[in-house]
Structures are given as C-alpha cells and as structure tokens.
Write an enzyme that holds these catalytic residues in place. Structure first.
Site, PDB file in Angstrom:
ATOM      1  N   CYS A  40      11.805  54.613  12.142  1.00 20.36           N
ATOM      2  CA  CYS A  40      11.156  55.778  12.785  1.00 20.36           C
ATOM      3  C   CYS A  40      12.045  57.009  12.901  1.00 20.36           C
ATOM      4  O   CYS A  40      11.581  58.058  13.326  1.00 20.36           O
ATOM      5  CB  CYS A  40      10.630  55.383  14.168  1.00 20.36           C
ATOM      6  N   CYS A  55      33.824  41.759  11.444  1.00 14.95           N
ATOM      7  CA  CYS A  55      32.889  40.646  11.611  1.00 14.95           C
ATOM      8  C   CYS A  55      31.904  40.580  10.448  1.00 14.95           C
ATOM      9  O   CYS A  55      31.167  39.621  10.307  1.00 14.95           O
ATOM     10  CB  CYS A  55      32.121  40.759  12.934  1.00 14.95           C
ATOM     11  N   CYS A  86      15.313  49.260  18.637  1.00 16.19           N
ATOM     12  CA  CYS A  86      15.070  50.692  18.757  1.00 16.19           C
ATOM     13  C   CYS A  86      14.138  50.905  19.951  1.00 16.19           C
ATOM     14  O   CYS A  86      13.092  50.265  20.047  1.00 16.19           O
ATOM     15  CB  CYS A  86      14.421  51.201  17.482  1.00 16.19           C
ATOM     16  N   CYS A  89      10.501  52.499  18.589  1.00 11.83           N
ATOM     17  CA  CYS A  89       9.492  51.760  17.827  1.00 11.83           C
ATOM     18  C   CYS A  89       9.646  50.237  17.942  1.00 11.83           C
ATOM     19  O   CYS A  89       8.810  49.497  17.435  1.00 11.83           O
ATOM     20  CB  CYS A  89       9.512  52.179  16.357  1.00 11.83           C
ATOM     21  N   HIS A  92      13.876  45.614  15.204  1.00  9.37           N
ATOM     22  CA  HIS A  92      15.076  44.814  15.425  1.00  9.37           C
ATOM     23  C   HIS A  92      16.284  45.482  14.785  1.00  9.37           C
ATOM     24  O   HIS A  92      16.253  45.817  13.605  1.00  9.37           O
ATOM     25  CB  HIS A  92      14.864  43.419  14.826  1.00  9.37           C
ATOM     26  N   HIS A  95      22.362  42.520  17.534  1.00  9.29           N
ATOM     27  CA  HIS A  95      22.657  41.952  18.845  1.00  9.29           C
ATOM     28  C   HIS A  95      23.873  42.643  19.443  1.00  9.29           C
ATOM     29  O   HIS A  95      24.669  43.239  18.718  1.00  9.29           O
ATOM     30  CB  HIS A  95      22.925  40.448  18.732  1.00  9.29           C
ATOM     31  N   ASP A 103      39.687  46.207  21.120  1.00  7.81           N
ATOM     32  CA  ASP A 103      40.327  47.335  21.772  1.00  7.81           C
ATOM     33  C   ASP A 103      39.427  48.570  21.678  1.00  7.81           C
ATOM     34  O   ASP A 103      39.656  49.475  20.899  1.00  7.81           O
ATOM     35  CB  ASP A 103      41.681  47.595  21.090  1.00  7.81           C
ATOM     36  N   ARG A 109      30.316  44.866  21.610  1.00  7.49           N
ATOM     37  CA  ARG A 109      30.162  45.003  20.156  1.00  7.49           C
ATOM     38  C   ARG A 109      28.682  44.964  19.817  1.00  7.49           C
ATOM     39  O   ARG A 109      28.034  43.931  19.951  1.00  7.49           O
ATOM     40  CB  ARG A 109      30.898  43.884  19.424  1.00  7.49           C
ATOM     41  N   CYS A 111      26.385  44.650  17.123  1.00  3.92           N
ATOM     42  CA  CYS A 111      26.486  44.117  15.769  1.00  3.92           C
ATOM     43  C   CYS A 111      25.134  44.395  15.102  1.00  3.92           C
ATOM     44  O   CYS A 111      24.133  43.758  15.419  1.00  3.92           O
ATOM     45  CB  CYS A 111      26.772  42.620  15.892  1.00  3.92           C
TER      46      CYS A 111
HETATM   47 ZN    ZN Z   1      12.635  53.050  15.597  1.00  2.00          ZN
END
Ligand code: ZN
Length: 123
Positions: A40, A55, A86, A89, A92, A95, A103, A109, A111
């Site tokens: 979006c 990572c 988000c 909208c 996904h 996480h 640091d 974090r 991710c």
């Molecule tokens: Zn969105």
C-alpha cells in the site's frame, strides 16, 4: 541467534511465508531512503534505523513511527513471537525480537522480509 528454537522448528517457521535467509533484495542494502509497505505504500522504516544483524533478513531497531506498524501476538509453533504488520493495510512484514544483545538504541530487532517492503531512495 534464534534462542531456543530447534532446527526443525526453524525450518518450519522460516518456510511458512518467510523468504530464505540471505536471499532478500534488501538484506545488505545501505541506500538512504524510506522503506514502504509493498502492498500500500505506507511508510514503515527509515534506512538509518536499519542495522547489520547478520541474521539473513533486513533488520531495523525501530519503526519510522510506532503508529506506522501493528503488533500481533503470534503463538504458532508453540512459541510466542510478535508479528509486525503494516498498520495501514495489515500486510505481514515480519517479526520483532527483543533482548538479543545487539548494540542498537532499542535492543529490538525488527526482522522484516524484503518482499514485504519497497525502498524509496532519498533524493
Ligand atoms: Zn500496507
């Protein structure tokens, strides 16, 4: 890096809708700009909030603004994680993990999957 997650769970977790580690378009990107929701266009993260977590996914220590993202408790696979979506909208993104000892100003974090975002480079 993944705490108490067993190798097999790791495989399941990462294959369920998450791009493979180290393959994402923005994994090592240093370009200055704003990361927007790919679905979006909502602004989610700034390049100066991105850090090298090693990572395998783009990692940020904070969102552009707390209101720009939405947090959902994810209890799948018998562990509790916090999903990041988000706020506009509901797509996904990834996480958020805390207390991993990076640091950074927040020790958080975010991710995030490269495929969930689009980078709008600064002028
Ligand atoms: Zn969105």
């Amino acid at each position: 890096m993944e705490g108490s997650i067993e190798p097999q769970e790791f495989k399941v977790l990462r294959k369920a809708g998450t791009e493979r580690a180290g393959t994402g378009e923005y994994n090592d990107t240093k370009t200055e700009g704003v990361y927007e929701c790919r679905a979006c266009g909502h602004e989610l993260f700034r390049s100066d909030q991105k850090f090298d977590s090693h990572c395998g996914w783009p990692s940020f220590f904070a969102p552009l603004a707390e209101d720009n993202v939405q947090y959902i408790k994810d209890r799948s696979f018998g562990i509790v994680r916090t999903e990041v979506r988000c706020a506009n909208c509901g797509s996904h993104m990834g996480h958020v993990f805390d207390g991993e000892g990076y640091d950074t100003p927040t020790d958080l974090r975010y991710c995030i999957n490269s495929v969930s975002m689009k980078l709008r480079p600064a002028e």
